[in-house]
Design a protein around this motif. Sequence first.
Motif, PDB file in Angstrom:
ATOM      1  N   UNK A  17      -1.717  11.806   2.152  1.00 42.23           N
ATOM      2  CA  UNK A  17      -2.318  10.656   2.816  1.00 42.23           C
ATOM      3  C   UNK A  17      -3.116   9.805   1.836  1.00 42.23           C
ATOM      4  N   UNK A  18      -3.885  10.455   0.968  1.00 39.12           N
ATOM      5  CA  UNK A  18      -4.666   9.711  -0.022  1.00 39.12           C
ATOM      6  C   UNK A  18      -3.739   8.983  -1.003  1.00 39.12           C
ATOM      7  N   UNK A  19      -2.633   9.620  -1.357  1.00 39.26           N
ATOM      8  CA  UNK A  19      -1.653   8.973  -2.243  1.00 39.26           C
ATOM      9  C   UNK A  19      -1.037   7.759  -1.555  1.00 39.26           C
ATOM     10  N   UNK A  20      -0.673   7.911  -0.289  1.00 38.07           N
ATOM     11  CA  UNK A  20      -0.101   6.798   0.473  1.00 38.07           C
ATOM     12  C   UNK A  20      -1.108   5.653   0.595  1.00 38.07           C
ATOM     13  N   UNK A  21      -2.373   5.998   0.761  1.00 36.76           N
ATOM     14  CA  UNK A  21      -3.424   4.981   0.852  1.00 36.76           C
ATOM     15  C   UNK A  21      -3.509   4.192  -0.449  1.00 36.76           C
ATOM     16  N   UNK A  22      -3.436   4.885  -1.555  1.00 38.85           N
ATOM     17  CA  UNK A  22      -3.487   4.213  -2.855  1.00 38.85           C
ATOM     18  C   UNK A  22      -2.288   3.289  -3.044  1.00 38.85           C
ATOM     19  N   UNK A  23      -1.094   3.761  -2.665  1.00 42.58           N
ATOM     20  CA  UNK A  23       0.103   2.917  -2.782  1.00 42.58           C
ATOM     21  C   UNK A  23      -0.004   1.676  -1.901  1.00 42.58           C
ATOM     22  N   UNK A  24      -0.479   1.861  -0.679  1.00 41.38           N
ATOM     23  CA  UNK A  24      -0.614   0.727   0.244  1.00 41.38           C
ATOM     24  C   UNK A  24      -1.648  -0.268  -0.282  1.00 41.38           C
ATOM     25  N   UNK A  25      -2.743   0.230  -0.832  1.00 45.18           N
ATOM     26  CA  UNK A  25      -3.761  -0.656  -1.394  1.00 45.18           C
ATOM     27  C   UNK A  25      -3.192  -1.456  -2.568  1.00 45.18           C
ATOM     28  N   UNK A  26      -2.408  -0.801  -3.424  1.00 48.17           N
ATOM     29  CA  UNK A  26      -1.799  -1.500  -4.558  1.00 48.17           C
ATOM     30  C   UNK A  26      -0.823  -2.573  -4.081  1.00 48.17           C
ATOM     31  N   UNK A  28      -1.043  -4.148  -1.237  1.00 43.14           N
ATOM     32  CA  UNK A  28      -1.894  -5.200  -0.690  1.00 43.14           C
ATOM     33  C   UNK A  28      -2.382  -6.120  -1.806  1.00 43.14           C
ATOM     34  N   UNK A  29      -2.802  -5.535  -2.907  1.00 49.51           N
ATOM     35  CA  UNK A  29      -3.322  -6.324  -4.024  1.00 49.51           C
ATOM     36  C   UNK A  29      -2.253  -7.230  -4.631  1.00 49.51           C
ATOM     37  N   UNK A  30      -0.995  -6.813  -4.585  1.00 51.37           N
ATOM     38  CA  UNK A  30       0.094  -7.594  -5.172  1.00 51.37           C
ATOM     39  C   UNK A  30       0.687  -8.623  -4.216  1.00 51.37           C
ATOM     40  N   UNK A  31       0.365  -8.534  -2.945  1.00 57.15           N
ATOM     41  CA  UNK A  31       1.018  -9.374  -1.935  1.00 57.15           C
ATOM     42  C   UNK A  31       0.394 -10.761  -1.842  1.00 57.15           C
ATOM     43  N   UNK A  32       1.180 -11.686  -1.323  1.00 60.80           N
ATOM     44  CA  UNK A  32       0.715 -13.046  -1.088  1.00 60.80           C
ATOM     45  C   UNK A  32       0.028 -13.129   0.271  1.00 60.80           C
ATOM     46  N   UNK A  33      -0.990 -13.956   0.367  1.00 64.00           N
ATOM     47  CA  UNK A  33      -1.716 -14.137   1.627  1.00 64.00           C
ATOM     48  C   UNK A  33      -0.765 -14.584   2.725  1.00 64.00           C
ATOM     49  N   UNK A  34      -0.862 -13.931   3.880  1.00 60.46           N
ATOM     50  CA  UNK A  34      -0.061 -14.298   5.037  1.00 60.46           C
ATOM     51  C   UNK A  34       1.374 -13.810   5.028  1.00 60.46           C
ATOM     52  N   UNK A  35       1.757 -13.084   4.007  1.00 61.51           N
ATOM     53  CA  UNK A  35       3.142 -12.615   3.919  1.00 61.51           C
ATOM     54  C   UNK A  35       3.351 -11.368   4.782  1.00 61.51           C
ATOM     55  N   UNK A  36       4.605 -11.113   5.176  1.00 59.34           N
ATOM     56  CA  UNK A  36       4.889  -9.891   5.929  1.00 59.34           C
ATOM     57  C   UNK A  36       4.522  -8.628   5.144  1.00 59.34           C
ATOM     58  N   UNK A  37       4.709  -8.679   3.832  1.00 56.74           N
ATOM     59  CA  UNK A  37       4.342  -7.546   2.978  1.00 56.74           C
ATOM     60  C   UNK A  37       2.845  -7.237   3.109  1.00 56.74           C
ATOM     61  N   UNK A  38       2.037  -8.290   3.122  1.00 57.38           N
ATOM     62  CA  UNK A  38       0.583  -8.123   3.231  1.00 57.38           C
ATOM     63  C   UNK A  38       0.202  -7.566   4.601  1.00 57.38           C
ATOM     64  N   UNK A  39       0.826  -8.083   5.650  1.00 51.78           N
ATOM     65  CA  UNK A  39       0.530  -7.589   7.000  1.00 51.78           C
ATOM     66  C   UNK A  39       0.898  -6.110   7.138  1.00 51.78           C
ATOM     67  N   UNK A  40       2.044  -5.728   6.582  1.00 53.46           N
ATOM     68  CA  UNK A  40       2.455  -4.326   6.639  1.00 53.46           C
ATOM     69  C   UNK A  40       1.518  -3.438   5.829  1.00 53.46           C
TER      70      UNK A  40
END
Length: 59
Positions: A17-26, A28-40
Amino acid sequence: MKLITRFELASKNENELHYALRLAFNELAKSDAGSPKRRNALASIENIQNELNSRAPCP
């Protein structure tokens, strides 16, 4: 990023879970504002945090 559901997270251990959290945070940091990637990524982070909180010992 693919949305990570609570159902998927239920079978993972705390380290996963902690690993998945880190991947999701990374993601998020790479995504564009308002994009589906960011929302997911945001929804996945919330799901992971909720799963971790549900496993936390009660005081």
